[in-house]
Design a protein around this motif. Structure first.
Motif, PDB file in Angstrom:
ATOM      1  N   GLU A 279     -10.997 -10.390   5.518  1.00 17.69           N
ATOM      2  CA  GLU A 279      -9.805  -9.940   4.820  1.00 17.69           C
ATOM      3  C   GLU A 279      -9.342  -8.578   5.354  1.00 17.69           C
ATOM      4  O   GLU A 279      -8.147  -8.351   5.556  1.00 17.69           O
ATOM      5  CB  GLU A 279     -10.065  -9.856   3.313  1.00 17.69           C
ATOM      6  CG  GLU A 279      -8.966  -9.222   2.482  1.00 17.69           C
ATOM      7  CD  GLU A 279      -7.662 -10.015   2.468  1.00 17.69           C
ATOM      8  OE1 GLU A 279      -6.696  -9.536   1.848  1.00 17.69           O
ATOM      9  OE2 GLU A 279      -7.608 -11.110   3.078  1.00 17.69           O
ATOM     10  N   CYS A 282      -7.670  -9.081   8.668  1.00 18.52           N
ATOM     11  CA  CYS A 282      -6.320  -9.642   8.492  1.00 18.52           C
ATOM     12  C   CYS A 282      -5.322  -8.550   8.100  1.00 18.52           C
ATOM     13  O   CYS A 282      -4.189  -8.514   8.609  1.00 18.52           O
ATOM     14  CB  CYS A 282      -6.340 -10.743   7.432  1.00 18.52           C
ATOM     15  SG  CYS A 282      -7.140 -12.272   7.956  1.00 18.52           S
ATOM     16  N   LEU A 283      -5.733  -7.661   7.192  1.00 16.04           N
ATOM     17  CA  LEU A 283      -4.867  -6.549   6.807  1.00 16.04           C
ATOM     18  C   LEU A 283      -4.605  -5.632   7.993  1.00 16.04           C
ATOM     19  O   LEU A 283      -3.478  -5.143   8.189  1.00 16.04           O
ATOM     20  CB  LEU A 283      -5.504  -5.750   5.668  1.00 16.04           C
ATOM     21  CG  LEU A 283      -5.486  -6.387   4.279  1.00 16.04           C
ATOM     22  CD1 LEU A 283      -6.271  -5.529   3.292  1.00 16.04           C
ATOM     23  CD2 LEU A 283      -4.064  -6.562   3.778  1.00 16.04           C
ATOM     24  N   TYR A 284      -5.638  -5.390   8.771  1.00 16.64           N
ATOM     25  CA  TYR A 284      -5.530  -4.537   9.953  1.00 16.64           C
ATOM     26  C   TYR A 284      -4.507  -5.093  10.939  1.00 16.64           C
ATOM     27  O   TYR A 284      -3.701  -4.341  11.512  1.00 16.64           O
ATOM     28  CB  TYR A 284      -6.915  -4.408  10.592  1.00 16.64           C
ATOM     29  CG  TYR A 284      -6.970  -3.688  11.909  1.00 16.64           C
ATOM     30  CD1 TYR A 284      -6.182  -2.569  12.169  1.00 16.64           C
ATOM     31  CD2 TYR A 284      -7.858  -4.109  12.898  1.00 16.64           C
ATOM     32  CE1 TYR A 284      -6.263  -1.902  13.379  1.00 16.64           C
ATOM     33  CE2 TYR A 284      -7.944  -3.452  14.110  1.00 16.64           C
ATOM     34  CZ  TYR A 284      -7.146  -2.354  14.348  1.00 16.64           C
ATOM     35  OH  TYR A 284      -7.227  -1.696  15.553  1.00 16.64           O
ATOM     36  N   LYS A 285      -4.498  -6.402  11.121  1.00 23.02           N
ATOM     37  CA  LYS A 285      -3.575  -7.019  12.065  1.00 23.02           C
ATOM     38  C   LYS A 285      -2.166  -7.176  11.485  1.00 23.02           C
ATOM     39  O   LYS A 285      -1.178  -6.999  12.193  1.00 23.02           O
ATOM     40  CB  LYS A 285      -4.118  -8.390  12.495  1.00 23.02           C
ATOM     41  CG  LYS A 285      -5.362  -8.292  13.375  1.00 23.02           C
ATOM     42  CD  LYS A 285      -5.093  -7.444  14.599  1.00 23.02           C
ATOM     43  CE  LYS A 285      -6.305  -7.296  15.485  1.00 23.02           C
ATOM     44  NZ  LYS A 285      -6.051  -6.420  16.657  1.00 23.02           N
ATOM     45  N   LYS A 286      -2.067  -7.507  10.204  1.00 24.41           N
ATOM     46  CA  LYS A 286      -0.749  -7.727   9.602  1.00 24.41           C
ATOM     47  C   LYS A 286      -0.035  -6.421   9.288  1.00 24.41           C
ATOM     48  O   LYS A 286       1.198  -6.319   9.402  1.00 24.41           O
ATOM     49  CB  LYS A 286      -0.897  -8.550   8.324  1.00 24.41           C
ATOM     50  CG  LYS A 286       0.441  -8.931   7.699  1.00 24.41           C
ATOM     51  CD  LYS A 286       0.264  -9.870   6.517  1.00 24.41           C
ATOM     52  CE  LYS A 286       1.616 -10.273   5.937  1.00 24.41           C
ATOM     53  NZ  LYS A 286       1.474 -11.211   4.797  1.00 24.41           N
ATOM     54  N   TYR A 287      -0.820  -5.390   8.912  1.00 28.38           N
ATOM     55  CA  TYR A 287      -0.240  -4.090   8.580  1.00 28.38           C
ATOM     56  C   TYR A 287      -0.931  -3.010   9.417  1.00 28.38           C
ATOM     57  O   TYR A 287      -1.701  -2.199   8.883  1.00 28.38           O
ATOM     58  CB  TYR A 287      -0.408  -3.785   7.091  1.00 28.38           C
ATOM     59  CG  TYR A 287       0.163  -4.825   6.158  1.00 28.38           C
ATOM     60  CD1 TYR A 287       1.515  -4.823   5.821  1.00 28.38           C
ATOM     61  CD2 TYR A 287      -0.644  -5.823   5.599  1.00 28.38           C
ATOM     62  CE1 TYR A 287       2.054  -5.764   4.955  1.00 28.38           C
ATOM     63  CE2 TYR A 287      -0.117  -6.775   4.731  1.00 28.38           C
ATOM     64  CZ  TYR A 287       1.231  -6.738   4.416  1.00 28.38           C
ATOM     65  OH  TYR A 287       1.751  -7.676   3.553  1.00 28.38           O
ATOM     66  N   ASN A 362      10.323  -8.544   3.096  1.00 31.78           N
ATOM     67  CA  ASN A 362       8.897  -8.201   3.060  1.00 31.78           C
ATOM     68  C   ASN A 362       8.636  -6.850   2.394  1.00 31.78           C
ATOM     69  O   ASN A 362       7.542  -6.300   2.492  1.00 31.78           O
ATOM     70  CB  ASN A 362       8.320  -8.185   4.483  1.00 31.78           C
ATOM     71  CG  ASN A 362       8.997  -7.153   5.377  1.00 31.78           C
ATOM     72  OD1 ASN A 362       9.998  -6.553   4.997  1.00 31.78           O
ATOM     73  ND2 ASN A 362       8.460  -6.958   6.579  1.00 31.78           N
ATOM     74  N   ASP A 366       2.413  -6.529  -1.473  1.00 34.52           N
ATOM     75  CA  ASP A 366       1.351  -7.437  -1.045  1.00 34.52           C
ATOM     76  C   ASP A 366       0.191  -6.664  -0.422  1.00 34.52           C
ATOM     77  O   ASP A 366      -0.982  -6.937  -0.715  1.00 34.52           O
ATOM     78  CB  ASP A 366       1.908  -8.452  -0.045  1.00 34.52           C
ATOM     79  CG  ASP A 366       0.809  -9.293   0.592  1.00 34.52           C
ATOM     80  OD1 ASP A 366       0.221 -10.129  -0.120  1.00 34.52           O
ATOM     81  OD2 ASP A 366       0.526  -9.107   1.800  1.00 34.52           O
ATOM     82  N   PHE A 367       0.488  -5.696   0.443  1.00 40.02           N
ATOM     83  CA  PHE A 367      -0.560  -4.902   1.088  1.00 40.02           C
ATOM     84  C   PHE A 367      -1.420  -4.188   0.044  1.00 40.02           C
ATOM     85  O   PHE A 367      -2.656  -4.207   0.118  1.00 40.02           O
ATOM     86  CB  PHE A 367       0.073  -3.884   2.032  1.00 40.02           C
ATOM     87  CG  PHE A 367      -0.886  -2.866   2.567  1.00 40.02           C
ATOM     88  CD1 PHE A 367      -1.808  -3.199   3.545  1.00 40.02           C
ATOM     89  CD2 PHE A 367      -0.877  -1.555   2.076  1.00 40.02           C
ATOM     90  CE1 PHE A 367      -2.707  -2.247   4.030  1.00 40.02           C
ATOM     91  CE2 PHE A 367      -1.769  -0.603   2.560  1.00 40.02           C
ATOM     92  CZ  PHE A 367      -2.679  -0.958   3.540  1.00 40.02           C
ATOM     93  N   ARG A 370      -3.777  -6.522  -1.956  1.00 44.03           N
ATOM     94  CA  ARG A 370      -4.933  -6.963  -1.170  1.00 44.03           C
ATOM     95  C   ARG A 370      -5.889  -5.815  -0.862  1.00 44.03           C
ATOM     96  O   ARG A 370      -7.117  -5.987  -0.886  1.00 44.03           O
ATOM     97  CB  ARG A 370      -4.441  -7.632   0.113  1.00 44.03           C
ATOM     98  CG  ARG A 370      -3.659  -8.918  -0.140  1.00 44.03           C
ATOM     99  CD  ARG A 370      -2.965  -9.433   1.102  1.00 44.03           C
ATOM    100  NE  ARG A 370      -3.915  -9.822   2.126  1.00 44.03           N
ATOM    101  CZ  ARG A 370      -3.568 -10.326   3.320  1.00 44.03           C
ATOM    102  NH1 ARG A 370      -2.273 -10.501   3.604  1.00 44.03           N
ATOM    103  NH2 ARG A 370      -4.481 -10.654   4.204  1.00 44.03           N
TER     104      ARG A 370
END
Length: 385
Positions: A279, A282-287, A362, A366-367, A370
């Motif tokens: 998780e 995923c946060l690192y890559k998406k944000y 967006n 959401d960030f 999570r």
């Protein structure tokens, strides 16, 4: 997955009177923190509900009533009703399109009741559809009437403190070393990218809390426990310095994906570590550039002279030494005593203004949803492995 034990913040909510932006009507009140405060407080429960008598008509009980118009004079004072209505419905159309709402047809009810009815309906839909929705407001300036919508992540008056002493112990355990490296990459992400404060940095809130505890122990009368207390403080400093060197090593981020790919969990704890690290990755890559403070705003309005009474996020989100023992218990007591002095707090808040300018789809929390869940889970794993 399990969640971390929550240490609740207690602080005084009674704040100095502040000026507010003129509004025509607010649908949905701001949720207040239910933390403990000192002293007597006004009863906020309101009137006791009175049930209908047994002779009441069943037909009456099945009726529904349109919302009562509140403060109509503030709408009428803004200028001509025709322009107010036109601006309002343009703004409402934009808000409905942004959130995917089905705007209620209210023009037939006449001004200004049509506006109150449309606001009430939009507020009900937003409450059901938008996870972090807080309130909707109708504002007016000298040129235009428009809607604003506020979304807030409720931190729940929780101390999000990530202990590093347990991670140090995991790294020393040959049986847990791979799981520890996964969590080390997670902490590196939180340190470098999410910008979570570290308690050994002198500009951090917890640094001075630990220093104060140390001064108290050194200045107090010597007892049988004094050496034990000093030992915990020295351990918190030494391990904290060592772990900061490890956490800030950029290699932990460079090989983050590789560590995930090559990891095979042997039990429930290691599987939980892998899920949490996945998780975080995923946060690192998406944000890739998002920090935990990116949407930090004061929950409410305050004058400049009252900013010293605002509980900023760096005071309740941080790396810490340990989640157990004498030092941790006394740290929590000191922090809660300190935080009682604050009247308002910073939380992740987004306010969207609907007056023609396009709003990114967006633009949401959401960030934050999570990330705060990840902080809770990480604290739980480190405190309970």
């Amino acid at each position: 997955m399990y969640y971390a034990t929550q240490y609740h913040i207690r602080y005084n909510q009674n704040t100095p009177t502040t000026k507010t932006t003129p509004v025509t009507q607010t649908v949905g009140a701001v949720r207040r923190l239910d933390a403990e405060t000192k002293g007597c407080r006004r009863d906020t429960k309101g009137q006791t509900a009175i049930p209908a008598g047994s002779h009441a008509a069943n037909g009456f009980l099945r009726c529904s009533f349109l919302p009562k118009l509140k403060e109509p004079q503030t709408v009428q004072s803004a200028g001509k009703s025709a322009k107010t209505e036109r601006d309002f419905y343009q703004s409402l159309s934009q808000l409905a399109a942004h959130y995917g709402l089905q705007a209620m047809q209210t023009k037939q009810y006449g001004y200004p009741y049509n506006i109150a009815l449309a606001l009430d309906d939009a507020g009900k839909q937003l409450k059901e559809k938008v996870r972090d929705w807080e309130e909707i407001r109708l504002l007016q300036n000298s040129r235009k009437t428009f809607l604003t919508s506020t979304e807030r992540y409720n931190t729940g008056t929780t101390l999000y403190y990530i202990p590093v002493v347990p991670l140090f112990g995991l790294l020393k355990n040959p049986q847990r070393k791979k799981a520890a490296h996964l969590l080390l990459s997670v902490c590196s992400y939180l340190y470098h990218i999410a910008d979570v404060p570290y308690y050994r940095q002198e500009n951090s809130f917890l640094y001075w809390q630990y220093e104060m505890l140390k001064e108290w122990v050194l200045g107090d009368d010597y007892t049988d426990e004094t050496n034990s207390y000093l030992s915990e403080l020295q351990q918190a400093e030494w391990i904290g310095n060592r772990m900061e060197q490890k956490i800030c090593n950029p290699v932990n981020l460079e090989i983050f994906k590789q560590r995930l790919k090559n990891f095979n969990g042997k039990d429930a704890f290691e599987n939980d570590c892998w899920e949490l690290a996945s998780e975080a990755f995923c946060l690192y890559k998406k944000y890739p550039d998002a920090t935990i403070f990116r949407n930090a705003k004061i929950n409410g309005e305050a004058e400049d002279e009252n900013l010293d009474y605002v509980l900023t996020m760096d005071k309740y989100v941080s790396f810490s030494a340990d989640g157990k023992g004498w030092l941790n218990e006394n740290l929590k007591q000191c922090v809660n005593t300190e935080l009682q002095e604050y009247g308002q707090m910073e939380e992740p808040i987004i306010t969207k203004i609907f007056k023609g300018k396009e709003i990114a789809s967006n633009n949401n929390l959401d960030f934050e949803n999570r990330l705060f869940a990840l902080l809770e889970e990480l604290a739980y794993l480190l405190n309970n492995f």
